[in-house]
Design a protein around this motif. Structure first.
Motif: not given
Length: 225
Positions: A3-5, A159-165, A188-195
Motif C-alpha cells: 500500500f505504501g507504493c 475510505a480516507e486512506k484510499l482517497q488519499n492514495k 485503488i480497492e480494485r488494484a489491491l484486490w487484483s494484486a
C-alpha cells in the motif's frame, strides 16, 4: 501490493490485471455479476438523478456480487431479499443525497436489515467510486493491516486512506478526473484486490513455481534493504 507504493505505473498494472485475475477464480457467475456491478448498475443509478436510488432487485445483485467476490454468507442474502421496495428506495435515496458525507450515507443504508458498513460501501461505490471504495477483505488488509473490523469507524478510516492514495497517485501522474490514468478511490480497492488474487494464484501454481517466485521476490527485497 504494498500500500505504501507510490509508483502510479505499478498501481496501473495491478488495476489493469483486474479482469484477468477475476478469470483466475473460474467463476462465470462472478464475472457476470462484476460486469453488472461496474458498468450497468452505475448507469442505472445515475439515470434516476435527481432522486437517485437503488431498487430491491439491484440491491440483491450487489449483495450477491459482494458475497461471491468475498465470503459467501447466504443469511445476508435472505435478509436483503425480505426487504420491501419502498424501504430500499427511501434509504438509498437518503444515502446518495448525503454524499460526500460517508458517515451519514452509510448510516442511512444500514437501517436496512442485512446491510452493514461493507454492503453499504458496495452500494455507495457503485454510485460514487471517487469517494466510497468497497470495503473488501483484500483492500482492508493491505491498507489497514486487518480485515476483521467491519465497523463504520473502520470504514471511514479505510475510505480516507484510499482517497488519499488516489490523490497521491494522480498528483504524481499529473492527471485530472476524466483523463486516462486517473485513479478513483474505488480503483485503488480494485488494484489491491487484483494484486491479492494474483499473488494467491502464484502461490497455488503447480510444481512449486509459485513458492519459488515468492522466495525469489523475498530475496530480492532483502538485498535491496
Amino acid at each position: 501490493m504494498d500500500f505504501g507504493c507510490s509508483d502510479p505505473g505499478a498501481w496501473t498494472d495491478a488495476l489493469s490485471s483486474y479482469d484477468k485475475h477475476m478469470e483466475f477464480l473460474n467463476n462465470p457467475k462472478l464475472v457476470e455479476l462484476d460486469k453488472l456491478y461496474r458498468t450497468e448498475l452505475p448507469r442505472s443509478l445515475h439515470s434516476r438523478t435527481p432522486t437517485a436510488h437503488i431498487t430491491k432487485n439491484e440491491l440483491n445483485k450487489v449483495m450477491e456480487w459482494k458475497l461471491t467476490r468475498g465470503k459467501w454468507r447466504p443469511r445476508l442474502l435472505s435478509f436483503v431479499s425480505s426487504l420491501d421496495e419502498t424501504s430500499v428506495k427511501a434509504a438509498s435515496q437518503k444515502a446518495f443525497a448525503a454524499l460526500p458525507d460517508l458517515k451519514e450515507a452509510v448510516n442511512a443504508l444500514s437501517t436496512l436489515k442485512g446491510v452493514g458498513p461493507a454492503t453499504a460501501s458496495a452500494v455507495l461505490a457503485a454510485y460514487d467510486p471517487h469517494i466510497a471504495p468497497f470495503m473488501s477483505d483484500e483492500a482492508m488488509l493491505a491498507a489497514l493491516g486487518s480485515s476483521k473490523e467491519y465497523t463504520l469507524k473502520q470504514y471511514l478510516v479505510f475510505a480516507e486512506k484510499l482517497q488519499n492514495k488516489a490523490k497521491e497517485l494522480n498528483s504524481k501522474s499529473h492527471v485530472k478526473e476524466g483523463e486516462n490514468g486517473f485513479f478513483a478511490a474505488s480503483d485503488i480497492e480494485r488494484a489491491l484486490w487484483s494484486a491479492a488474487v494474483g499473488a494467491k494464484n502464484v502461490v497455488d501454481m503447480p510444481d512449486g513455481k509459485g513458492k519459488t517466485n515468492l522466495k525469489e521476490n523475498s530475496q530480492r527485497k532483502r538485498r535491496k534493504s
